[in-house]
Scaffold this active site. Structure first.
Site, mmCIF file in Angstrom:
data_model
loop_
_atom_site.group_PDB
_atom_site.id
_atom_site.type_symbol
_atom_site.label_atom_id
_atom_site.label_comp_id
_atom_site.label_asym_id
_atom_site.label_seq_id
_atom_site.Cartn_x
_atom_site.Cartn_y
_atom_site.Cartn_z
ATOM 1 N N LYS B 81 0.859 -1.776 0.208
ATOM 2 C CA LYS B 81 0.415 -0.301 -0.025
ATOM 3 C C LYS B 81 0.743 1.512 -0.346
ATOM 4 O O LYS B 81 -0.013 2.027 -0.230
ATOM 5 C CB LYS B 81 -0.972 0.267 1.649
ATOM 6 C CG LYS B 81 -1.704 -0.922 1.155
ATOM 7 C CD LYS B 81 -3.377 -0.425 0.449
ATOM 8 C CE LYS B 81 -4.710 -1.117 0.315
ATOM 9 N NZ LYS B 81 -5.643 -1.082 0.149
ATOM 10 N N THR B 103 -8.326 9.746 5.282
ATOM 11 C CA THR B 103 -8.786 8.517 4.684
ATOM 12 C C THR B 103 -9.374 7.857 5.956
ATOM 13 O O THR B 103 -9.096 7.877 6.679
ATOM 14 C CB THR B 103 -7.783 7.872 3.489
ATOM 15 O OG1 THR B 103 -8.820 6.874 3.281
ATOM 16 C CG2 THR B 103 -6.737 7.347 4.909
ATOM 17 N N SER B 106 -8.830 0.695 8.316
ATOM 18 C CA SER B 106 -8.295 0.329 9.949
ATOM 19 C C SER B 106 -6.700 -0.579 9.652
ATOM 20 O O SER B 106 -6.109 -1.527 10.890
ATOM 21 C CB SER B 106 -9.052 -0.451 10.459
ATOM 22 O OG SER B 106 -9.953 -0.825 10.259
ATOM 23 N N ASN B 108 -3.639 -1.704 6.219
ATOM 24 C CA ASN B 108 -2.781 -0.986 5.425
ATOM 25 C C ASN B 108 -2.723 0.313 4.752
ATOM 26 O O ASN B 108 -1.232 1.072 5.134
ATOM 27 C CB ASN B 108 -1.901 -2.323 4.448
ATOM 28 C CG ASN B 108 -1.507 -3.474 5.392
ATOM 29 O OD1 ASN B 108 -0.760 -3.028 6.967
ATOM 30 N ND2 ASN B 108 -1.748 -4.408 4.823
ATOM 31 N N ASP B 242 4.829 -15.904 -17.628
ATOM 32 C CA ASP B 242 3.812 -16.587 -18.659
ATOM 33 C C ASP B 242 2.951 -15.567 -18.084
ATOM 34 O O ASP B 242 1.591 -15.002 -18.842
ATOM 35 C CB ASP B 242 3.824 -18.045 -19.010
ATOM 36 C CG ASP B 242 5.085 -18.553 -19.443
ATOM 37 O OD1 ASP B 242 4.907 -18.137 -20.450
ATOM 38 O OD2 ASP B 242 6.185 -19.037 -18.551
ATOM 39 N N GLY B 250 -10.186 -4.946 -3.212
ATOM 40 C CA GLY B 250 -11.030 -3.374 -3.908
ATOM 41 C C GLY B 250 -10.123 -3.326 -4.964
ATOM 42 O O GLY B 250 -10.475 -2.881 -6.020
ATOM 43 N N GLY B 252 -7.079 -1.976 -6.889
ATOM 44 C CA GLY B 252 -6.157 -1.162 -6.462
ATOM 45 C C GLY B 252 -4.976 -1.811 -7.287
ATOM 46 O O GLY B 252 -4.178 -1.723 -8.523
ATOM 47 N N ALA B 278 -16.963 -13.650 -0.360
ATOM 48 C CA ALA B 278 -15.861 -13.069 -0.922
ATOM 49 C C ALA B 278 -15.488 -12.690 -2.031
ATOM 50 O O ALA B 278 -14.766 -11.874 -2.643
ATOM 51 C CB ALA B 278 -14.210 -13.043 0.402
ATOM 52 N N SER B 384 1.292 -10.324 -0.480
ATOM 53 C CA SER B 384 1.364 -8.572 -0.489
ATOM 54 C C SER B 384 1.498 -7.382 0.485
ATOM 55 O O SER B 384 1.673 -6.780 0.958
ATOM 56 C CB SER B 384 -0.104 -8.402 -0.783
ATOM 57 O OG SER B 384 -1.103 -9.314 -0.151
ATOM 58 N N ASN B 387 1.342 -7.818 7.378
ATOM 59 C CA ASN B 387 0.736 -7.125 8.814
ATOM 60 C C ASN B 387 -0.343 -8.188 9.865
ATOM 61 O O ASN B 387 -1.171 -7.657 9.423
ATOM 62 C CB ASN B 387 0.192 -5.766 8.331
ATOM 63 C CG ASN B 387 1.682 -5.351 8.079
ATOM 64 O OD1 ASN B 387 2.698 -4.784 7.956
ATOM 65 N ND2 ASN B 387 1.349 -3.757 7.227
#
Lengths: 424, 424
Positions: B81, B103, B106, B108, B242, B250, B252, B278, B384, B387
């Site tokens: 992030k 923003t 809660s 990253n 490949d 979200g 991004g 989800a 990704s 945390n």
């Protein structure tokens, strides 16, 4: 000790030769740094942290420490033990190799010897207690070793090893008490030295001694040769680590590092758990006599053994090892939490005792404060291995449950329950 | 969206410009490989693993997969992030910066925006639910942000953001639904491309396509220039990934990577948890319509949000994103265990959904088998973030306790209890 008479002397050139012999088989593991950890190590402990210790009421030490972590958790089989195993095998004759090798271990040495033997196409017999965890048995089998189960006392295991030797003629490769193992483990110190120099060359701010002022005699316009010379003279002057600290169990790694760094100006320290007398190295040095038996269930399960005989000859030599310090179970867990959560590096409890000493052992911190002065110390810290599981971590860090139990009076003395959880 | 009109177009050159703008502030995170994980990914699943799925009874796919892990868990603030936050701020004028940024998050994004604002000497207001975990509040405060507490519904949070904007004039920096955020996150793809080429150059066996046969036209006796040319033509022919697979929350990151790699020949895939719906991205693509609300307590807590509006324009473009696949909670935990225990890399649950797809999603594995053929695929996998805490891990992996509870009938449907544990 089998083959000890044919081993090279415990000197830096022998460690260099060992590195040549094994380097194609092992990983040159990464060295990482962390600003967060440097900041934490360079901040005085709170006075309350010193309550109940001999330092109670004194001003907490204010050392300046920059840390360089040697990530042996990323070594093959997940721990430094591969180095010693590959080196021990490299010293055997073809005839000896043909008979196979044997050891008793339920931990990292078992997997290391199995891997080294498999790589050389040699038979490995590993004697393990019947009660060993299935994942460790599976991992050792996975490297092609033949597992032989025994009872869990040391007498039962040794009898079984004797039995294997008699039956097969296999050579015993002990986990730490052997010059070839010591020399093999010491090879990490040679890599660490070189890697730290390279890191500091790339980013001088990593060292407690920035090199900015010394750049006047060799700027970017100099030719390559001159730059190289400047680089190497700098290396000798300011790139050398002030200290290296490593976990101390049987002493293969600490004796190896001390052998490799002897005479270089880098001070070598050992770190142990204090729980239930696991600090046999520290106690032995204080009494000027090796402690030969230890019975502890410290969470640092790789450090439950007493220091070996040959290892002791190096570790008790004050010109080679400059001190051994101990930390509590809580301090080990706290250091482990920092390495995993902040640095994102997964380690086993035994791996972090060196960091725990840097952060929490006031005696060590006072030495750095006094000897390092305002400049401080660049300290190499060995993260020795990463062979634990998330289930084991769960038992160590299920704090909510533990706190509840403590409130109910189910946990007596500090730390006791932790060891019990891990053993369970 | 504030400032959206002044954003650059969603193209690869815009991602390259974003990388130039932020690279001094972010880490070029490491790319690591693992033979163990390659072996696991290249082994067919057991037929029993397919029971109860649409693939039941079929021969399990036998794809050949080499993995390249982009370790964004080692990014600043412990997650990717930071890239988007630094880029968003780099696009603001001095006048805009002077008013500060705001923003609601809660997670990253809160820490990333706080860090970026602190670095630029800008005020950051972070709206957080009162019930946020103390460690996250402390971490965000640690970067100098002003925390403003709100209720935990999205209406309450948004009302509080409006209030801050009215009071201070601060600019809203949304967590994902903004071109500047998308372009910032996409920068990791440029690094990944280059790093994979360098890795394969150093060790061709890392790629599914060894380059040995192509070395005939530029041996060790060629001069430097010629070698370089050979290197770069090789890069274009056989060093290109490949596929890249990244977690989708979200959107991004996925939209950014797809933008960066558009037209390069590297296929881009998204990965989601399936728990409690989800997998809104996958469902939206199937229905050809974006799903706008999601309510799930998946352990992959970074992926609980629906895909954003602008993100959807990229993700629903079949020339940019080639598919989105979902995995169960158990598969996420299993992949997480592998990354942490085998690779010694500490990650949060959201980080491993891409790997989980490679290992366990039979639909994806069939695609690799068919399109990759005998040669297979080199696949970039984004880890990704990292945390999470050891206490949270304890709740996820206290299997003995869970198994006992399951036996007692306290755990109903698979996965349900896991989510409950983590939320608790």
């Amino acid at each position: 000790m089998a083959g000890a008479s044919s081993s090279p002397p415990l000197t830096r050139p022998s460690v260099e030769a060992a590195h040549e012999a094994i380097k194609e088989h092992i990983h040159c593991t990464p060295v990482v740094t962390s600003q967060t950890l440097n900041d934490l190590a360079s901040r005085p402990q709170s006075p309350t942290a010193l309550l109940g210790t001999v330092f109670e009421g004194q001003t907490p030490a204010s050392p300046r420490i920059h840390l360089f972590f040697k990530c042996e958790n990323c070594q093959r089989i997940g721990a430094f033990k591969s180095r010693g195993a590959f080196h021990a095998l490299s010293r055997l004759t073809k005839e000896q190799l043909a008979r196979g090798v044997v050891t008793h271990s339920s931990g990292n040495h078992a997997q290391a010897l199995a891997l080294a033997a498999q790589t050389q196409g040699v038979k490995a017999f590993i004697v393990m207690p019947t009660i060993s965890t299935p994942s460790k048995i599976a991992a050792t089998k996975g490297y092609g070793a033949e597992i032989i189960f025994s009872g869990s006392t040391s007498q039962e295991r040794e009898a079984m090893v004797e039995d294997v030797i008699e039956r097969t003629g296999a050579l015993l490769i002990p986990p730490y008490d052997h010059p070839n193992i010591i020399l093999g483990q010491g090879t990490m110190a040679l890599e660490l030295e070189r890697q730290v120099l390279e890191l500091i060359d790339g980013d001088p701010s990593l060292s407690v001694r920035r090199k900015d002022s010394t750049h006047t005699d060799g700027g970017p316009t100099s030719n390559g040769a001159s730059n190289t010379r400047v680089g190497s003279s700098l290396a000798q002057r300011s790139g050398r680590l002030d200290a290296v600290i490593a976990p101390l169990g049987g002493g293969g790694m600490l004796a190896g590092i001390a052998t490799a760094l002897s005479g270089t100006g880098t001070k070598v320290f050992g770190a142990e758990p204090s729980f239930q007398g696991a600090d046999d190295g520290r106690r032995g040095l204080a009494a000027n006599q090796r402690v030969t038996t230890v019975k502890t269930s410290t969470i640092a399960d790789g450090l439950r053994t007493p220091v070996g005989e040959i290892n002791w000859t190096v570790i008790s030599d004050k010109s080679k090892v400059h001190g051994v310090f101990a930390v509590t179970e809580e301090q080990i867990l706290s250091a482990m939490k920092l390495v995993i959560e902040r640095m994102k590096v997964f380690v086993e409890p035994s791996a972090v005792v060196g960091l725990a000493v840097c952060l929490y052992n006031e005696e060590f911190r006072k030495i750095v404060e006094e000897e390092g002065g305002e400049e401080g110390w660049d300290v190499g810290v060995v993260l020795s291995g990463g062979n634990t599981t998330l289930e084991a971590i769960s038992r160590m860090f299920a704090t909510e449950d533990k706190e509840a139990e403590r409130a109910e009076g189910k946990i007596g003395e500090k730390g006791e329950r932790i060891a019990e959880n891990v053993a369970g």
